[in-house]
Design an enzyme around this catalytic site. Structure first.
Site: not given
Length: 241
Positions: A86, A118-119, A155, A190
């Site tokens: 997020g 991710s985050a 990413h 990814e």
């Protein structure tokens, strides 16, 4: 450290965590009580339910750290922790506010399995300085958990030679970072992830990673590459306000 750091939680055309589910279930202890940290998104309940659904049938139980009165106590009662993706600025701000930042550093340092996507993967690095996110809130500091001594860029996108967009490419932005900071940056494409087990770190997943260092050309890291040497370094930041 026992870390699984995913570039992404959702792969195109697949469900949440589906592209890495075998790796995730192999990483987490059998029948683990998993503490999920949903603070990178605004709707904590829906986010936690999404993780529960993804792990349904694996024997792993999921409890959001927001679901009790004390997030730190929820972490302490868990067998492993997962920090979802997020907005990294919102996530880090909440980790500071709840006391979870210090608790996570201590828990992961003591061997608690730590999974990020991710985050959540950004949080494992020393700072937020290589995130792709917009600073929608201002955390007390850019200092994250520092579970590894190098930066990560989840990413990671390669430059598109056919694009007419004139903004900076990801490679250019990371090069700018290295002009001001002397610390390696691991770009995770990814579908890729980093596995850290004790003093060993390995690039894994479906595609290669890309390593950036100050004064050197970017280096391609094939799946299976041992990058344990990155764990030996200490971040040296030269911050110029």
């Amino acid at each position: 450290m026992n870390l699984l750091l995913l570039s992404n939680s959702t792969q195109h055309g697949r469900g949440y965590l589906a592209h890495a589910l075998d790796t995730v279930t192999g990483f987490l202890p059998p029948r683990a009580r998993l503490a999920f940290v949903p603070y990178a998104l605004a709707d904590h309940d829906t986010y936690t339910d999404r993780v529960r659904g993804a792990l349904d049938g694996t024997g792993i139980s999921v409890r959001g750290v927001h679901e009790g009165d004390d997030p730190v106590a929820e972490l302490a009662a868990a067998d492993a922790v997962f920090i979802g993706g997020g907005n990294s600025f919102r996530l880090l701000s909440t980790l500071y506010r709840t006391g979870l930042r210090d608790a996570l550093i201590k828990a992961a340092g003591s061997g608690l399995p730590y999974m990020g996507a991710s985050a959540g993967t950004n949080m494992a690095a020393p700072t937020l300085r290589t995130t792709n996110d917009m600073p929608i809130v201002q955390p007390p500091s850019f200092e994250t958990l520092g579970l590894v001594p190098f930066q990560i860029n989840p990413h990671y996108l390669d430059p598109d030679p056919s694009s007419t967009h004139k903004g900076e490419t990801r490679e250019e932005r990371l090069t700018e970072f290295l002009e001001e900071n002397d610390v390696p940056v691991l770009g995770l494409r990814e579908g890729s992830w980093l596995r850290v087990n004790g003093e060993r770190a390995t690039v894994e997943g479906a595609c290669d990673a890309r390593l950036f260092r100050r004064g050197a050309a970017p280096r391609e890291l094939a799946v299976g590459t041992d990058v344990s040497e990155l764990l030996d370094g200490k971040p040296r930041f030269d911050v110029r306000d």
